[in-house]
Enzyme design. Sequence first.
Site, PDB file in Angstrom:
ATOM      1  N   PRO A  88       1.165  -0.991   0.090  1.00 26.00           N
ATOM      2  CA  PRO A  88      -0.199   0.145   0.223  1.00 26.00           C
ATOM      3  C   PRO A  88       0.912   1.435   0.037  1.00 26.00           C
ATOM      4  O   PRO A  88       0.120   2.380  -0.310  1.00 26.00           O
ATOM      5  CB  PRO A  88      -0.650   0.311   1.028  1.00 26.00           C
ATOM      6  N   GLU A 115       2.496  -7.448   8.499  1.00 18.10           N
ATOM      7  CA  GLU A 115       2.758  -6.605   8.683  1.00 18.10           C
ATOM      8  C   GLU A 115       2.738  -5.437   7.315  1.00 18.10           C
ATOM      9  O   GLU A 115       3.464  -4.512   7.191  1.00 18.10           O
ATOM     10  CB  GLU A 115       3.189  -5.495   9.934  1.00 18.10           C
ATOM     11  N   ARG A 153      -4.127  -7.738 -20.234  1.00 14.05           N
ATOM     12  CA  ARG A 153      -5.154  -7.401 -21.212  1.00 14.05           C
ATOM     13  C   ARG A 153      -4.127  -6.269 -22.204  1.00 14.05           C
ATOM     14  O   ARG A 153      -5.045  -6.713 -23.253  1.00 14.05           O
ATOM     15  CB  ARG A 153      -6.101  -6.771 -20.752  1.00 14.05           C
ATOM     16  N   ASP A 168     -11.098   1.305 -23.989  1.00 20.92           N
ATOM     17  CA  ASP A 168     -11.776   1.117 -22.491  1.00 20.92           C
ATOM     18  C   ASP A 168     -11.195   2.719 -22.090  1.00 20.92           C
ATOM     19  O   ASP A 168     -10.068   3.450 -22.038  1.00 20.92           O
ATOM     20  CB  ASP A 168      -9.899   0.537 -21.228  1.00 20.92           C
TER      21      ASP A 168
HETATM   22  N1  ADE Z   1      -0.831  -4.659  -0.006  1.00 17.18           N
HETATM   23  C1  ADE Z   1      -1.904  -4.765   1.218  1.00 17.18           C
HETATM   24  N2  ADE Z   1      -2.963  -3.991   0.495  1.00 17.18           N
HETATM   25  C2  ADE Z   1      -1.827  -3.588  -0.859  1.00 17.18           C
HETATM   26  C3  ADE Z   1      -2.389  -3.009  -1.963  1.00 17.18           C
HETATM   27  N3  ADE Z   1      -3.431  -1.516  -1.181  1.00 17.18           N
HETATM   28  N4  ADE Z   1      -2.158  -2.490  -2.588  1.00 17.18           N
HETATM   29  C4  ADE Z   1      -0.957  -3.240  -2.592  1.00 17.18           C
HETATM   30  N5  ADE Z   1       0.157  -3.795  -1.988  1.00 17.18           N
HETATM   31  C5  ADE Z   1      -1.118  -4.530  -0.572  1.00 17.18           C
END
Ligand code: ADE
Length: 245
Positions: A88, A115, A153, A168
């Site tokens: 993330p 984590e 794709r 797209d």
């Molecule tokens: N791992 C956990 N959440 C994630 C996300 N939003 N994007 C990529 N990897 C992740």
Amino acid sequence: MKFDVFTLFPEVLAPYLQASIMQRARERELLEVNLHNIRDWTTDKHHVTDDTPYGGGGGMVMKPEPIFAAVEGVLGAPPSCPVILLTPQGETLTQKKAKSLAENDHLALIAGRYEGVDERVRQHLVTEEISIGDYVLTGGELPALVLMDTLTRLIPGVLGDPLAAEKDSHATGLLEHPHYTRPAEFQGWGVPEILRSGHHARIARWRREQALRRTWQRRPEMLEELDLSEEDRAFLGNLEGARGG
Ligand code: ADE
């Protein structure tokens, strides 16, 4: 295009790759995906892949040794292709980013769990970090599938319609116009008459205007990035006028 995916849960990814367009792309050898279980590169009796964080606090951190051993064992040291960590904290995946990643013919993906992964993996093994959006999943497996699906794709020949990927939502910079198929009437709801008229130029203009309207309603910020024709501008001007008046 070839992917080597490093994960603790290869069984999560396999079924998706065995269905529909991904399966067909693999059968036609346009796509190759090799799944590697990081646990197979542990050397201790209990095959431990995570440990408590230095400095304390909750959660577990993925240990660096099995990840380095797995990636370098498969791809050499240093690895022969870009190594992407799904996290993330990475750069958000967009269609533009996908297009640029699709220029690679080989990518390694690391799906993190717990984590996170030991920082030395990021610093000394990973070349790029990708997020699929501002929300947190339990691991990088679904993000790895999302990334591979999006890039697949874009491989020439994967989609039946060679122009499909260019039409797209997001590839054109506009959201897509509405689509209809038979029956012409369903539960009393019809199909816009223009689509059944056979006037190709008028249909194209209608679709363009629907795409403009939908983007204006839902994602107005996307319009700022676009090169719009005079006709497009006039149409959007009318929408603005109708809202103001
Ligand atoms: N791992 C956990 N959440 C994630 C996300 N939003 N994007 C990529 N990897 C992740």
